[in-house]
Design a protein around this motif. Sequence first.
Motif, mmCIF file in Angstrom:
data_model
loop_
_atom_site.group_PDB
_atom_site.id
_atom_site.type_symbol
_atom_site.label_atom_id
_atom_site.label_comp_id
_atom_site.label_asym_id
_atom_site.label_seq_id
_atom_site.Cartn_x
_atom_site.Cartn_y
_atom_site.Cartn_z
ATOM 1 N N TRP A 150 0.601 -1.132 -0.005
ATOM 2 C CA TRP A 150 -0.034 0.043 0.348
ATOM 3 C C TRP A 150 0.849 0.960 0.020
ATOM 4 C CZ3 TRP A 150 -4.622 0.682 -0.763
ATOM 5 C CH2 TRP A 150 -5.406 1.955 -0.646
ATOM 6 N N LYS A 151 2.156 0.887 0.787
ATOM 7 C CA LYS A 151 2.497 2.267 0.495
ATOM 8 C C LYS A 151 3.295 2.574 -0.608
ATOM 9 C CE LYS A 151 4.084 2.024 5.349
ATOM 10 N NZ LYS A 151 5.021 1.571 5.929
ATOM 11 N N GLU A 152 3.778 1.440 -1.612
ATOM 12 C CA GLU A 152 4.337 1.552 -2.171
ATOM 13 C C GLU A 152 3.292 2.197 -3.058
ATOM 14 O OE1 GLU A 152 5.299 -1.534 -5.509
ATOM 15 O OE2 GLU A 152 7.288 -2.021 -4.724
ATOM 16 N N ILE A 153 2.803 1.856 -3.638
ATOM 17 C CA ILE A 153 0.872 2.285 -4.190
ATOM 18 C C ILE A 153 1.256 4.250 -4.097
ATOM 19 C CG2 ILE A 153 -0.596 2.390 -4.830
ATOM 20 C CD1 ILE A 153 -0.997 -0.405 -4.173
ATOM 21 N N GLY A 154 1.813 4.472 -2.680
ATOM 22 C CA GLY A 154 1.425 5.565 -2.289
ATOM 23 C C GLY A 154 3.016 6.206 -2.921
ATOM 24 N N GLY A 155 3.881 5.656 -3.278
ATOM 25 C CA GLY A 155 5.187 6.411 -4.079
ATOM 26 C C GLY A 155 6.318 5.308 -2.356
ATOM 27 N N GLU A 156 6.270 5.041 -1.613
ATOM 28 C CA GLU A 156 7.383 4.290 -0.916
ATOM 29 C C GLU A 156 7.975 3.173 -1.198
ATOM 30 O OE1 GLU A 156 5.454 6.236 2.924
ATOM 31 O OE2 GLU A 156 7.142 4.827 3.311
ATOM 32 N N ASN A 157 8.924 2.679 -0.854
ATOM 33 C CA ASN A 157 9.707 1.738 -1.355
ATOM 34 C C ASN A 157 8.804 0.167 -0.260
ATOM 35 O OD1 ASN A 157 11.289 2.313 -3.264
ATOM 36 N ND2 ASN A 157 12.763 2.800 -1.930
ATOM 37 N N LEU A 158 8.648 -1.099 -1.149
ATOM 38 C CA LEU A 158 8.571 -1.891 -0.260
ATOM 39 C C LEU A 158 9.929 -2.646 0.250
ATOM 40 C CD1 LEU A 158 6.234 -4.459 0.015
ATOM 41 C CD2 LEU A 158 6.926 -5.181 -1.684
ATOM 42 N N GLN A 159 9.685 -3.577 1.445
ATOM 43 C CA GLN A 159 10.458 -4.011 2.018
ATOM 44 C C GLN A 159 10.652 -5.379 1.492
ATOM 45 O OE1 GLN A 159 11.056 -3.146 5.604
ATOM 46 N NE2 GLN A 159 12.148 -1.333 5.311
ATOM 47 N N MET A 160 10.950 -6.110 0.679
ATOM 48 C CA MET A 160 10.553 -7.643 0.807
ATOM 49 C C MET A 160 10.506 -8.733 2.069
ATOM 50 S SD MET A 160 9.605 -7.477 -2.529
ATOM 51 C CE MET A 160 9.391 -9.626 -3.117
ATOM 52 N N ILE A 161 9.585 -9.700 2.166
ATOM 53 C CA ILE A 161 9.198 -10.442 3.144
ATOM 54 C C ILE A 161 9.996 -11.359 3.511
ATOM 55 C CG2 ILE A 161 7.810 -11.175 5.133
ATOM 56 C CD1 ILE A 161 5.917 -8.645 4.461
ATOM 57 N N GLY A 162 10.754 -12.236 4.154
ATOM 58 C CA GLY A 162 10.678 -13.704 3.786
ATOM 59 C C GLY A 162 9.904 -14.456 4.247
ATOM 60 N N THR A 163 8.826 -15.543 3.936
ATOM 61 C CA THR A 163 8.112 -16.068 3.824
ATOM 62 C C THR A 163 8.597 -17.470 4.012
ATOM 63 O OG1 THR A 163 7.418 -16.464 1.376
ATOM 64 C CG2 THR A 163 6.846 -14.626 2.881
ATOM 65 N N THR A 164 9.768 -18.032 4.716
ATOM 66 C CA THR A 164 9.710 -19.468 5.216
ATOM 67 C C THR A 164 9.392 -20.380 6.251
ATOM 68 O OG1 THR A 164 12.029 -18.859 5.637
ATOM 69 C CG2 THR A 164 11.239 -19.637 2.714
ATOM 70 N N GLY A 165 9.421 -20.857 7.089
ATOM 71 C CA GLY A 165 9.448 -21.616 8.212
ATOM 72 C C GLY A 165 7.560 -22.434 8.001
ATOM 73 N N GLN A 166 7.354 -22.631 8.948
ATOM 74 C CA GLN A 166 6.999 -23.744 9.411
ATOM 75 C C GLN A 166 4.934 -22.566 9.080
ATOM 76 O OE1 GLN A 166 6.904 -25.835 13.106
ATOM 77 N NE2 GLN A 166 5.149 -27.302 12.232
ATOM 78 N N ASP A 167 5.281 -21.484 9.717
ATOM 79 C CA ASP A 167 3.984 -21.316 9.654
ATOM 80 C C ASP A 167 3.440 -20.620 8.183
ATOM 81 O OD1 ASP A 167 4.748 -19.350 12.907
ATOM 82 O OD2 ASP A 167 3.433 -21.113 12.459
ATOM 83 N N GLY A 168 4.384 -20.808 7.244
ATOM 84 C CA GLY A 168 4.045 -20.651 6.298
ATOM 85 C C GLY A 168 3.972 -22.071 5.585
ATOM 86 N N ALA A 169 2.957 -22.541 5.974
ATOM 87 C CA ALA A 169 2.636 -24.290 4.972
ATOM 88 C C ALA A 169 1.663 -24.311 4.382
ATOM 89 C CB ALA A 169 2.350 -25.113 6.922
ATOM 90 N N VAL A 170 2.395 -25.184 3.392
ATOM 91 C CA VAL A 170 0.829 -24.903 2.095
ATOM 92 C C VAL A 170 0.738 -26.483 1.816
ATOM 93 C CG1 VAL A 170 2.806 -23.485 1.334
ATOM 94 C CG2 VAL A 170 3.171 -25.459 0.817
ATOM 95 N N CYS A 171 -0.212 -26.727 1.078
ATOM 96 C CA CYS A 171 -0.753 -28.024 0.631
ATOM 97 C C CYS A 171 -0.134 -28.167 -0.862
ATOM 98 C CB CYS A 171 -1.919 -28.081 0.312
ATOM 99 S SG CYS A 171 -2.821 -28.434 2.240
ATOM 100 N N GLY A 172 0.476 -28.886 -1.303
ATOM 101 C CA GLY A 172 0.872 -29.573 -2.729
ATOM 102 C C GLY A 172 0.135 -30.836 -3.229
#
Length: 235
Positions: free
Chosen positions: A208-230
């Motif tokens: 949302w900030k980036e849309i307003g002109g601020e830079n996005l800080q990328m977020i790491g999304t690894t780990g057990q809490d980021g569980a997925v189904c494949g």
Amino acid sequence: MSVDIFSDIACPWCFIGKRRFETALAALPFGEKVDVKWHAFQLDPSLPDHFEGSELDYLTQAKGMPAEQVAGMLEHVTTQAAGEGLKYDFDALHVANSFTALRLLALAKERGLGNEMKEALLSAHFEQGVDTGSNEALQGLADSVGLDPAETAEVLASDKYSDAVRADGVRARELGVSGVPFFVLDNKYGISGAQPSEVFEQALSQVWKEIGGENLQMIGTTGQDGAVCGPEGCN
């Protein structure tokens, strides 16, 4: 801001991810301005319309996973679901091919009822022991969210929206999606898995900030809490 969510109604982490994402939206002052669109990602197209057996049977027989591992996985995901106010019942769950349900969801999206239909399908499958491979059950769920009964019946009796479901799958592969849920923010940034609501809140705020002109800080999304189904199962 747009958010495209790829998921399957037969994915336990997808329901958990939906709740966590919704919690994040509710906490943000711009949450109502986020345009959420649901997209199909069928985990197992080879699954028969009705599988004779439990979820544990399916994952051990069809996926070749050890029974002890599956039992532990189901216990873990049930606990995680409970933390989001969801009451999973894997003993009552009907293992079924999700393609028809995903076609019905495509209709609901066109009628502005995508989120309501997604919620109804996930709850029916994981909490209520409803056979989501049954046309009769799907008709009832569609009626409950306000879809036109005749239009629903027409979809269930045909192959309408098959192309839409397959097109979602093609788009997911093009994006490199290998597990769900998968969230695409503003057509640029991806978040994989049922991340904690705080992760969604931070990511949405940064975009949302980036849309307003601020830079996005990328977020790491690894780990057990980021569980997925494949296609090979859930972690």
